[in-house]
Design a protein around this motif. Structure first.
Motif, PDB file in Angstrom:
ATOM      1  N   LEU A 215      31.849  45.013  81.480  1.00  0.00           N
ATOM      2  CA  LEU A 215      30.643  45.601  82.221  1.00  0.00           C
ATOM      3  C   LEU A 215      30.769  47.144  82.327  1.00  0.00           C
ATOM      4  O   LEU A 215      29.707  47.938  82.066  1.00  0.00           O
ATOM      5  CB  LEU A 215      30.540  45.142  83.519  1.00  0.00           C
TER       6      LEU A 215
ATOM      7  N   PHE B 197      28.154  45.025  76.369  1.00  0.00           N
ATOM      8  CA  PHE B 197      28.929  44.247  77.239  1.00  0.00           C
ATOM      9  C   PHE B 197      28.791  42.745  76.596  1.00  0.00           C
ATOM     10  O   PHE B 197      29.916  42.313  76.715  1.00  0.00           O
ATOM     11  CB  PHE B 197      27.514  44.003  78.319  1.00  0.00           C
TER      12      PHE B 197
ATOM     13  N   ALA C 158      29.913  48.749  78.933  1.00  0.00           N
ATOM     14  CA  ALA C 158      28.354  49.017  78.968  1.00  0.00           C
ATOM     15  C   ALA C 158      28.011  50.109  79.731  1.00  0.00           C
ATOM     16  O   ALA C 158      26.920  50.898  79.431  1.00  0.00           O
ATOM     17  CB  ALA C 158      27.564  47.613  79.549  1.00  0.00           C
TER      18      ALA C 158
END
Length: 470
Positions: A125, A325, A128
């Motif tokens: 995460l 991600f 991303a």
């Protein structure tokens, strides 16, 4: 009948063609091509200097085990290399804060004893988010993958909060060094970014005589960018050299407006002389005089904060972040299931590949990263097996970082050799690792690159199909 209907679906055909592209001769030809890059010797030396100061300082102060994190912070100096100094002074600290913040975040995960699967999900995460912000705000350079490398390294190093504080402080000191080194030339060569921007614009206009009308849009874009750079870099009261730079851009634009290859041919030699002189990093100014009357008309470039915030909700940026991600999560999870020691390196491989501008560029970067990682791992394996000791490792790391900066605009694969060697040497400083570390790096990279390319192929845009060349 069902199979035939599936075969007729345009997206499926594009995906099949995309998956075949990495095996094509053109893909490997692209990856092996060494381009004519901008001369970046001064930038490379500055990044090498910042890295050296971080590693030498850590060794002299007795903190050699965390000096690698200071060196990662010093890579702040490798970002935004063509920015005018007034804007660089404002934007570069955000890069440094990003590296320090991700180092602290990864260190906290390690200090809390977070399970590996938690680290994989959270840092995927984080990959991303890093891509999303760096892309939206055009924080160009080595890329947000540096942040994930710092976070992953800090998570592996930190067994407690003392370690977490130590690596975060080291990264902060390194980022400060990188910022200072990057800004120092503003004192002695304040016009350098503007001069280089004008030099690139003149080169782009000269290319019209060779490539014809196809080169005109790129030349106009280069002139527009140069005008913005001159405007941002100009003092409050534009001096004589600003007048000269604007006059050169006016002359270049006149050549394009004439629409005559004869005009371009006649000015090409003049532009070549101007370009050569402008690329010299020197305090005195010796470009041939260019007539310029009155006050130069400078554009008013938009603020980078407003531009960046506007791009945060850009559809392509958001899709790119989502792809990173997914690819990071899949690559790291697969590496963990196989039993590799550094599965987050696989996530970095996927992320690095997906930073390409289009699918063809993604495949090119993936192949180059794979080749570069194999070459760098072989060099690092030999150096790690010899067990050189701290100071020879520092010398080698500085050398390979400088080589990286010298080659990055020519071929990403060559740059990856230097990056991989330096990364493994710095990792070895904190872990006392052997040659097996290099083998793990190659395996993780293979997984990351393959997963990244597959995700890119499955999610390829319809308007990206012209990049699929057999």
């Amino acid at each position: 009948m069902l199979d035939r209907r599936l075969d007729d679906r345009p997206q499926l055909r594009h995906t099949r063609g995309a998956l075949a592209h990495p095996l094509s001769a053109s893909a490997w030809k692209d990856a092996l091509e060494v381009r004519r890059g901008d001369p970046t010797v001064a930038v490379a030396l500055r990044v090498g200097l910042a890295t050296m100061l971080a590693l030498v300082g850590g060794g002299l102060l007795g903190y050699g085990q965390v000096a690698g994190f200071a060196a990662l912070g010093a890579l702040t100096s490798a970002f935004l290399r063509y920015e005018p100094y007034p804007r660089l002074a404002v934007r570069l600290p955000w890069v440094g804060l990003g590296i320090v913040g991700y180092t602290a975040f990864g260190a906290a995960l390690g200090a809390m004893g977070a399970p590996l699967w938690v680290q994989i999900v959270v840092l995927s995460l984080g990959s991303a988010v890093a891509y999303w912000v760096f892309t939206a705000f055009s924080l160009m350079g080595p890329g947000p993958v540096i942040l994930i490398f710092a976070a992953a390294g800090a998570a592996g190093f930190s067994d407690g909060w003392t370690d977490a504080g130590l690596v975060t402080a080291a990264a902060a000191i390194g980022a400060l060094l990188g910022y200072v080194v990057a800004m120092l030339p503003a004192l002695s060569h304040p016009h350098t970014p503007a001069r280089l921007a004008v030099a690139r614009a003149l080169a782009a206009v000269s290319a019209v005589e060779i490539r014809g009308a196809d080169a005109v849009p790129a030349a106009r874009q280069s002139i527009r960018k140069a005008r913005e750079t001159v405007a941002l870099n100009a003092p409050r009261r534009p001096d004589a050299h600003v007048h000269e730079l604007v006059a050169l851009l006016d002359a270049a634009e006149t050549v394009l407006d004439s629409g005559s290859h004869d005009t371009s041919r006649a000015r090409r030699d003049d532009f070549a002389r101007f370009e050569k002189e402008l690329r010299k990093a020197r305090r005195d100014i010796e470009i041939p005089r260019v007539d310029a009357e009155g006050r130069p008309v400078l554009p008013t470039p938009p603020g980078f904060v407003r531009e960046g915030c506007g791009r945060l909700l850009d559809r392509l940026v958001l899709i790119g972040a989502a792809r990173i991600f997914v690819a990071s999560l899949l690559a790291a999870s697969l590496a963990a299931l196989i039993g590799l020691d550094h599965p987050l390196w696989a996530a970095m491989g996927a992320m690095a590949a997906l930073q390409g501008l289009n699918y063809r560029n993604t495949v090119q970067r993936g192949i180059q990263r794979l080749i570069g990682n194999v070459g760098g791992a072989m060099i690092a394996a030999v150096l790690l097996a010899i067990d050189l000791g701290y100071w020879p490792v520092v010398a080698a790391a500085v050398l390979f970082q400088t080589v990286t900066e010298l080659t990055v605009t020519r071929n990403y694969g060559l740059a990856s050799v230097g990056v991989t060697t330096m990364a493994l040497l710095l990792t070895g400083l904190g872990q006392h690792a052997g040659p097996g570390l290099a083998v793990n790096r190659v395996a993780d990279t293979v997984i990351g690159v393959v997963v990244g390319v597959i995700v890119a192929a499955v999610t390829i845009r319809r308007d990206d199909r012209h990049h699929l060349v057999a």
